[in-house]
Design a protein around this motif. Sequence first.
Motif, PDB file in Angstrom:
ATOM      1  N   PHE A 216       1.889  -2.479   7.907  1.00 56.87           N
ATOM      2  CA  PHE A 216       0.902  -2.246   8.808  1.00 56.87           C
ATOM      3  C   PHE A 216       1.227  -0.825   9.420  1.00 56.87           C
ATOM      4  O   PHE A 216       2.413  -0.918  10.009  1.00 56.87           O
ATOM      5  CB  PHE A 216       0.613  -3.305   9.864  1.00 56.87           C
TER       6      PHE A 216
ATOM      7  N   SER B 255       0.903  -7.157   9.768  1.00 58.16           N
ATOM      8  CA  SER B 255      -0.251  -6.880   8.882  1.00 58.16           C
ATOM      9  C   SER B 255      -0.933  -8.097   8.643  1.00 58.16           C
ATOM     10  O   SER B 255      -2.355  -8.119   9.239  1.00 58.16           O
ATOM     11  CB  SER B 255       0.101  -6.274   7.595  1.00 58.16           C
TER      12      SER B 255
ATOM     13  N   PHE C 286      -0.123  -3.337   2.815  1.00 54.64           N
ATOM     14  CA  PHE C 286       0.495  -4.373   3.785  1.00 54.64           C
ATOM     15  C   PHE C 286       1.525  -4.133   4.750  1.00 54.64           C
ATOM     16  O   PHE C 286       2.192  -4.895   5.266  1.00 54.64           O
ATOM     17  CB  PHE C 286       0.513  -5.528   3.100  1.00 54.64           C
TER      18      PHE C 286
ATOM     19  N   SER D 179      -1.807   2.237   3.288  1.00 52.56           N
ATOM     20  CA  SER D 179      -1.998   0.992   4.610  1.00 52.56           C
ATOM     21  C   SER D 179      -2.940   1.359   5.622  1.00 52.56           C
ATOM     22  O   SER D 179      -2.801   2.392   6.364  1.00 52.56           O
ATOM     23  CB  SER D 179      -0.259   0.819   5.505  1.00 52.56           C
TER      24      SER D 179
ATOM     25  N   ARG E 290      -6.330  -0.721  12.177  1.00 55.21           N
ATOM     26  CA  ARG E 290      -7.346  -1.483  12.149  1.00 55.21           C
ATOM     27  C   ARG E 290      -8.656  -1.197  12.399  1.00 55.21           C
ATOM     28  O   ARG E 290      -9.445  -2.029  11.840  1.00 55.21           O
ATOM     29  CB  ARG E 290      -6.794  -2.189  13.597  1.00 55.21           C
TER      30      ARG E 290
ATOM     31  N   VAL F 215      -9.181  -5.377   2.015  1.00 55.72           N
ATOM     32  CA  VAL F 215      -8.208  -4.447   2.170  1.00 55.72           C
ATOM     33  C   VAL F 215      -8.292  -3.052   1.282  1.00 55.72           C
ATOM     34  O   VAL F 215      -7.763  -2.038   1.696  1.00 55.72           O
ATOM     35  CB  VAL F 215      -6.677  -5.131   1.867  1.00 55.72           C
TER      36      VAL F 215
ATOM     37  N   TRP G 274      -4.894  -8.869  10.345  1.00 58.97           N
ATOM     38  CA  TRP G 274      -5.927  -9.270   9.412  1.00 58.97           C
ATOM     39  C   TRP G 274      -6.395 -10.530  10.009  1.00 58.97           C
ATOM     40  O   TRP G 274      -7.719 -11.005   9.755  1.00 58.97           O
ATOM     41  CB  TRP G 274      -5.118  -9.367   7.706  1.00 58.97           C
TER      42      TRP G 274
ATOM     43  N   GLU H 156      -1.293   5.618  10.175  1.00 59.96           N
ATOM     44  CA  GLU H 156      -2.508   4.975   9.260  1.00 59.96           C
ATOM     45  C   GLU H 156      -2.670   5.960   8.003  1.00 59.96           C
ATOM     46  O   GLU H 156      -2.580   7.114   7.880  1.00 59.96           O
ATOM     47  CB  GLU H 156      -3.801   5.261  10.204  1.00 59.96           C
TER      48      GLU H 156
END
Length: 334
Positions: A161, A184, A159, A285, A288, A206, A188, A114
């Motif tokens: 992910f 990704s 994007f 990126s 969640r 985003v 989303w 992440e």
Amino acid sequence: MKLRAVLAVGLLLVIAGAGLAGFWVWKNLYGVRSTATVELTIAQGLSGREVLDLLRQHQLLPSEVAGRLYLRYAAEGRSMRFGHYRIDAGSRPADVLDLLLEGRVEMVSVTVIEGSDLEAVAAQMAAAGIGTESDWLVIAERVDWIEDLVPEAPSLEGFFFPDTYQFAKGIGVEAAAGHLVERSRLVWEEELSRVGELWSEPFDLVILASLVEAETAVAEERSRVAGVYLNRLRRGMLLQCDPTMVFALKRRDEWTGRLLRIHWGVDDPYNTYRYPGLPPGPINSPGRAAIRAAISPEEHRFLYFVASPDGGHSFSRTLTEHNQAVARWQRSRR
């Protein structure tokens, strides 16, 4: 009698011929074994004949004819799959063909963390043997993959992910990047479907999610950080987000590992100390949790936050409170 004898002899010859043919096929598929371990890559797009020829060149298949017979009568609707294979010494030709038909390719595991930006993802994928860093930076321009969701995106930044992926060794950059982008999009779509009316457009969400991801790793703070930025946006205040400033310096090849006040004046659209509103695109990126925080920011009156001596961040409603929190943080570092 003569006719019967001729027919009998003919039948025996046919049976003998069939037996010899069967033995020949058996011998070429099951009667020999490879003598060495072979690393073999089946490129996407190769025809069956080309694959069989490749096996023959690597001494894994004595006869292409026997291979074609096996594929015709024993494949059971399966087709050989591309990828990288490790074929152990002692494998029979039929074993090798089954390996390709079942797609038991060698796999490589890659975990995208992440908050990774494009350069970090590119370096990680290249280290895993999936293309080069340059390949990934080029594929990151394929904004047509997401134009239906966010038509204004300048690149695929934001994007790719973050998740753990299992790729077939030898997979191409486009195919691997497509997996990251599809993941990704799926996340989303799942998250957007959980809420009613959105406070902004998906691309803004985003971008905000990427700021939240960069600012805090504390789970309970994410929606609060998102709320601070939303409050500042609504008041027309500069976001003054340090991670966007770092991103601006990196893309200008001016990042030295230390952020200084002099950098606040850098003329770059990602400099949120100089330009109002959200930056023109994501800076990493987001995962969640950060996405959820951006979609549903916490409602409060905080306008500032700074690192806390006790960990996490201290949130303030006024500049005076914020300055006091900054002073506490500075004292803790002495």
